[in-house]
Write a protein that holds these residues in place. Structure first.
Motif, PDB file in Angstrom:
ATOM      1  N   ASP A   1       0.831  -1.201   0.000  1.00 24.59           N
ATOM      2  CA  ASP A   1       0.000   0.000   0.000  1.00 24.59           C
ATOM      3  C   ASP A   1       0.866   1.251   0.000  1.00 24.59           C
ATOM      4  OD1 ASP A   1      -2.325  -1.425  -0.062  1.00 24.59           O
ATOM      5  OD2 ASP A   1      -2.544  -1.456   2.125  1.00 24.59           O
ATOM      6  N   ASP A   2       1.899   1.232   0.806  1.00 25.99           N
ATOM      7  CA  ASP A   2       2.795   2.387   0.869  1.00 25.99           C
ATOM      8  C   ASP A   2       3.501   2.596  -0.467  1.00 25.99           C
ATOM      9  OD1 ASP A   2       3.823   1.805   4.302  1.00 25.99           O
ATOM     10  OD2 ASP A   2       2.070   2.822   3.457  1.00 25.99           O
TER      11      ASP A   2
ATOM     12  N   ARG B   1       1.960   6.384  -7.134  1.00 26.90           N
ATOM     13  CA  ARG B   1       0.903   7.273  -7.626  1.00 26.90           C
ATOM     14  C   ARG B   1       1.301   8.735  -7.427  1.00 26.90           C
ATOM     15  NH1 ARG B   1      -3.634   9.673  -5.751  1.00 26.90           N
ATOM     16  NH2 ARG B   1      -3.506   8.766  -3.681  1.00 26.90           N
ATOM     17  N   ALA B   2       1.860   9.047  -6.283  1.00 27.77           N
ATOM     18  CA  ALA B   2       2.296  10.418  -6.011  1.00 27.77           C
ATOM     19  C   ALA B   2       3.441  10.816  -6.940  1.00 27.77           C
ATOM     20  CB  ALA B   2       2.727  10.551  -4.552  1.00 27.77           C
TER      21      ALA B   2
ATOM     22  N   SER C   1       2.426   1.658  -3.456  1.00 27.63           N
ATOM     23  CA  SER C   1       1.491   2.102  -4.494  1.00 27.63           C
ATOM     24  C   SER C   1       1.142   3.575  -4.322  1.00 27.63           C
ATOM     25  CB  SER C   1       0.231   1.243  -4.488  1.00 27.63           C
ATOM     26  OG  SER C   1      -0.480   1.422  -3.278  1.00 27.63           O
ATOM     27  N   GLU C   2       1.023   4.014  -3.087  1.00 25.07           N
ATOM     28  CA  GLU C   2       0.758   5.437  -2.838  1.00 25.07           C
ATOM     29  C   GLU C   2       1.940   6.281  -3.310  1.00 25.07           C
ATOM     30  OE1 GLU C   2      -1.833   7.279  -1.636  1.00 25.07           O
ATOM     31  OE2 GLU C   2      -2.985   5.435  -1.883  1.00 25.07           O
ATOM     32  N   TYR C   3       3.137   5.773  -3.030  1.00 29.76           N
ATOM     33  CA  TYR C   3       4.336   6.500  -3.458  1.00 29.76           C
ATOM     34  C   TYR C   3       4.404   6.566  -4.977  1.00 29.76           C
ATOM     35  CZ  TYR C   3       9.182   7.515  -4.511  1.00 29.76           C
ATOM     36  OH  TYR C   3      10.318   8.060  -5.028  1.00 29.76           O
TER      37      TYR C   3
END
Length: 60
Positions: A3-4, A10-11, A6-8
């Motif tokens: 999750d971390d 995407r950002a 994928s968030e990174y």
């Protein structure tokens, strides 16, 4: 952990898109200002030549 990551990712992608968009806008604006500057310079030159023509022909 995924999750971390994928968030990174995407950002990071959003930041890259924003950077490309910003550079594209800067390039377009610089090009438009350059074209405007060239146009103004040509118009001023044409006006100066026209004034000189009027002055020279008025003496004859």
């Amino acid at each position: 952990m995924d999750d971390d990551d994928s968030e990174y990712q995407r950002a990071a992608q959003q930041a890259a898109r924003a950077t490309r968009r910003a550079w594209s806008t800067i390039a377009w604006t610089t090009g438009a200002l350059g074209c405007t500057l060239i146009t103004v310079a040509l118009l001023c030159t044409a006006a100066a030549v026209a004034c000189l023509y009027v002055v020279v022909t008025s003496h004859y």
